[in-house]
Write a protein that holds these residues in place. Structure first.
Motif, short mmCIF file in Angstrom:
data_model
loop_
_atom_site.label_atom_id
_atom_site.label_comp_id
_atom_site.label_asym_id
_atom_site.label_seq_id
_atom_site.Cartn_x
_atom_site.Cartn_y
_atom_site.Cartn_z
N PHE A 112 0.79 -1.20 0.13
CA PHE A 112 0.04 0.00 -0.06
C PHE A 112 0.84 1.34 0.09
O PHE A 112 0.75 2.41 -0.78
CB PHE A 112 -0.70 0.07 1.13
CG PHE A 112 -2.30 0.82 1.05
CD1 PHE A 112 -2.57 1.00 0.12
CD2 PHE A 112 -2.89 1.07 2.41
CE1 PHE A 112 -4.02 1.31 -0.16
CE2 PHE A 112 -4.11 1.38 2.17
CZ PHE A 112 -4.96 1.75 0.79
N HIS A 113 1.76 1.28 1.01
CA HIS A 113 2.47 2.39 1.24
C HIS A 113 3.37 2.80 -0.26
O HIS A 113 3.40 3.81 -0.59
CB HIS A 113 3.40 2.13 2.44
CG HIS A 113 4.17 3.46 3.06
ND1 HIS A 113 4.95 3.19 4.23
CD2 HIS A 113 4.11 4.59 2.59
CE1 HIS A 113 5.19 4.42 4.41
NE2 HIS A 113 4.77 5.27 3.50
N THR A 114 4.03 1.68 -0.76
CA THR A 114 4.81 2.16 -1.94
C THR A 114 3.84 2.47 -2.94
O THR A 114 4.52 3.33 -3.75
CB THR A 114 5.69 0.65 -2.35
OG1 THR A 114 6.14 0.08 -1.11
CG2 THR A 114 6.45 0.74 -3.41
N LEU A 115 2.98 1.92 -2.95
CA LEU A 115 2.02 2.13 -4.35
C LEU A 115 1.62 3.61 -4.10
O LEU A 115 1.43 4.47 -5.07
CB LEU A 115 0.86 1.20 -4.30
CG LEU A 115 1.03 -0.12 -4.84
CD1 LEU A 115 0.01 -1.15 -4.33
CD2 LEU A 115 1.35 -0.13 -6.28
N ILE A 116 1.39 4.14 -2.90
CA ILE A 116 0.61 5.54 -2.63
C ILE A 116 1.75 6.54 -3.16
O ILE A 116 1.63 7.22 -3.86
CB ILE A 116 0.43 5.76 -1.23
CG1 ILE A 116 -0.95 4.80 -1.20
CG2 ILE A 116 0.18 7.27 -0.86
CD1 ILE A 116 -1.40 4.97 0.40
N ASN A 117 3.23 6.21 -2.50
CA ASN A 117 4.27 7.01 -3.10
C ASN A 117 4.48 7.13 -4.35
O ASN A 117 4.76 8.20 -5.04
CB ASN A 117 5.47 6.70 -2.39
CG ASN A 117 5.30 7.08 -0.62
OD1 ASN A 117 4.68 7.80 -0.25
ND2 ASN A 117 6.12 6.06 0.20
N MET A 118 4.32 5.87 -5.06
CA MET A 118 4.62 5.71 -6.64
C MET A 118 3.62 6.73 -7.16
O MET A 118 4.24 7.43 -8.26
CB MET A 118 4.62 4.38 -7.04
CG MET A 118 5.88 3.62 -6.74
SD MET A 118 5.25 1.89 -7.34
CE MET A 118 6.80 1.22 -8.00
N SER A 119 2.42 6.51 -6.66
CA SER A 119 1.37 7.31 -7.52
C SER A 119 1.41 8.74 -7.25
O SER A 119 1.33 9.68 -8.19
CB SER A 119 0.03 6.80 -6.88
OG SER A 119 -1.00 7.26 -7.68
N ILE A 120 1.69 9.14 -6.00
CA ILE A 120 1.93 10.53 -5.73
C ILE A 120 3.15 11.23 -6.75
O ILE A 120 2.92 12.16 -7.35
CB ILE A 120 2.13 10.84 -4.32
CG1 ILE A 120 1.05 10.58 -3.43
CG2 ILE A 120 2.84 12.48 -4.05
CD1 ILE A 120 1.11 10.64 -2.04
N GLU A 121 4.24 10.57 -6.90
CA GLU A 121 5.31 10.91 -7.46
C GLU A 121 4.97 11.04 -9.09
O GLU A 121 5.37 12.12 -9.88
CB GLU A 121 6.62 10.00 -7.43
CG GLU A 121 7.70 10.73 -7.92
CD GLU A 121 9.03 9.86 -7.54
OE1 GLU A 121 8.98 8.62 -7.36
OE2 GLU A 121 10.01 10.63 -8.06
N GLN A 122 4.43 10.01 -9.65
CA GLN A 122 3.90 9.96 -11.20
C GLN A 122 2.85 11.13 -11.28
O GLN A 122 3.23 11.86 -12.41
CB GLN A 122 3.21 8.79 -11.25
CG GLN A 122 2.97 8.62 -12.77
CD GLN A 122 2.29 7.09 -13.11
OE1 GLN A 122 2.42 6.06 -12.38
NE2 GLN A 122 1.47 7.17 -14.07
N LYS A 123 2.13 11.58 -10.26
CA LYS A 123 1.19 12.49 -10.85
C LYS A 123 1.97 13.78 -10.53
O LYS A 123 1.62 14.76 -11.33
CB LYS A 123 -0.08 12.57 -9.86
CG LYS A 123 -0.86 13.61 -9.92
CD LYS A 123 -2.27 13.56 -9.57
CE LYS A 123 -3.25 14.76 -9.83
NZ LYS A 123 -4.53 14.95 -9.37
N MET A 124 2.66 14.05 -9.48
CA MET A 124 3.49 15.32 -9.34
C MET A 124 4.38 15.58 -10.58
O MET A 124 4.36 16.59 -11.12
CB MET A 124 4.31 15.31 -8.04
CG MET A 124 3.56 15.63 -6.80
SD MET A 124 3.00 17.26 -7.27
CE MET A 124 2.56 17.77 -5.44
N LEU A 125 5.06 14.46 -11.00
CA LEU A 125 5.81 14.80 -12.07
C LEU A 125 5.06 15.19 -13.26
O LEU A 125 5.57 16.03 -14.33
CB LEU A 125 7.01 13.50 -12.39
CG LEU A 125 7.77 13.21 -11.42
CD1 LEU A 125 8.31 11.98 -11.70
CD2 LEU A 125 8.59 14.40 -11.11
N ILE A 126 3.90 14.63 -13.88
CA ILE A 126 3.17 14.98 -14.80
C ILE A 126 2.69 16.54 -14.54
O ILE A 126 2.78 17.36 -15.38
CB ILE A 126 2.01 14.00 -14.85
CG1 ILE A 126 2.22 12.74 -15.30
CG2 ILE A 126 0.83 14.66 -15.93
CD1 ILE A 126 1.00 11.74 -15.13
#
Ligand code: GLY
Length: 339
Positions: A195-209
């Motif tokens: 869960f934790h890793t997926l949340i961080n990955m998702s936040i980072e992916q969105k922020m970079l976009i």
């Protein structure tokens, strides 16, 4: 992590519940979802001024915004003041919009308390209220200076709130070059273990976009994958079908339309459908008869009102296509067909 979104600096800070209040400036003004305040006494016993709101989609409107504007004026809030939104996407969208307008913009911080809030609504600076039966018609781009992520609060979420957030996670996974997809495929039904890793990955992916396209004129449009369908479903249901469920269904419909328009091959269509179905019970993805009737009767108006009049569809082996609006009857047949 710090990000530069247009002219705004925004920082995502992971923290714990007991510490978050200390990380916010004293004399801040807190707008808190009353459900969150009842679950977490820390938000009920703040040293600062607070306003509890009834965070329902039908309240994300000008009337509620006016109440918040009045409360800010009454409390002599000024441009140097900090407004803190605590809650899910409804609370952060609404409070963000108010903060972007009050005195032409006050400091804003978000404490998202739902999965959908953490990975989507509070990230990337979109604020909005619903207006004249159109979801998110009035809004602004106004990134919060700080977004506090408190993974611990997810423990009190109901299963349906996790399911709703999962839809945005799956959407992120299906975007080009996402690292999330590989992990989700490996994890299968055990995705919550990471869960934790997926949340961080998702936040980072969105922020970079959003760093590359804050104002949604290019790449950011991909984040609306499935959302034109979702908005018609939500609006026609008078928001009884919540955003996350509508997005999960919307992704399936987007895949179906992409396949029918020959934008994707059968293999990709089957892969997308299997991925979404493997994460939800069958009835979650099936529209009930009352909503099918509501879409048939009044969906056209919502479809035409939707400001995202371009459809975001799947394309090729791993790409997204920005597609011009198709005629209502074709769209309606896809949305109401049993899939
Ligand atoms: N939720 C879509 C976006 O932030 O652009």
């Amino acid at each position: 992590m710090k990000y530069q979104l247009g002219e705004y600096n925004t920082e995502v800070i992971e923290t714990i519940l007991d510490q978050v209040v200390k990380q916010v400036p004293t004399n801040s003004f807190w707008v808190i979802d009353n459900k969150v305040a009842s679950l977490y006494p820390i938000f009920n016993n703040l040293p600062d001024t607070k306003l509890l709101v009834n965070a329902e989609e039908t309240n994300k409107n000008l009337k509620m915004a006016e109440e918040i504007f009045n409360w800010l004026k009454y409390n002599k809030v000024n441009r140097q003041s900090t407004i803190v939104a605590v809650g899910g996407g409804i609370t952060t969208d609404l409070t963000g919009w108010v903060a972007s307008n009050y005195m032409r913009g006050c400091n804003l911080m978000h404490i998202p308390t739902t999965l959908i809030g953490m990975i989507d609504a509070a990230i990337g600076g979109k604020t909005a209220i619903n207006f004249n039966q159109t979801k998110n018609l009035v809004g602004s781009f106004y990134p919060a200076g700080k977004v506090f992520i408190i993974p611990g609060v997810l423990q009190t979420l109901q299963e349906k709130e996790i399911q709703a957030g999962l839809a945005e996670l799956l959407k992120m996974a299906l975007l080009p070059e996402s690292r999330i997809l590989k992990l989700l495929i490996e994890l299968k039904s055990e995705w919550k273990t990471e869960f934790h890793t997926l949340i961080n990955m998702s936040i980072e992916q969105k922020m970079l976009i959003c760093q590359r396209d804050l104002r949604d004129t290019g790449e950011r449009r991909s984040l609306n994958l499935g959302h034109t369908f979702a908005h018609v479903i939500e609006s026609a249901s008078n928001y009884q079908i919540e955003h996350g469920r509508a997005v999960a269904i919307g992704i399936i419909k987007a895949a179906r339309l992409s396949y029918e328009l020959k934008l994707i091959a059968r293999e990709r269509y089957d892969f997308i459908i299997k991925l979404i179905r493997s994460h939800y019970p069958a009835n979650y993805l099936q529209l009930e008869m009352w909503i099918i009737n509501a879409i048939s009767n009044k969906g056209k108006e919502f479809y035409e009102n939707d400001k995202k009049s371009k459809l975001i569809l799947f394309s090729g082996e791993n790409d997204i296509a920005v597609f011009d609006t198709i005629e209502w009857n074709k769209f309606k047949n896809i949305i109401i067909e049993v899939s």
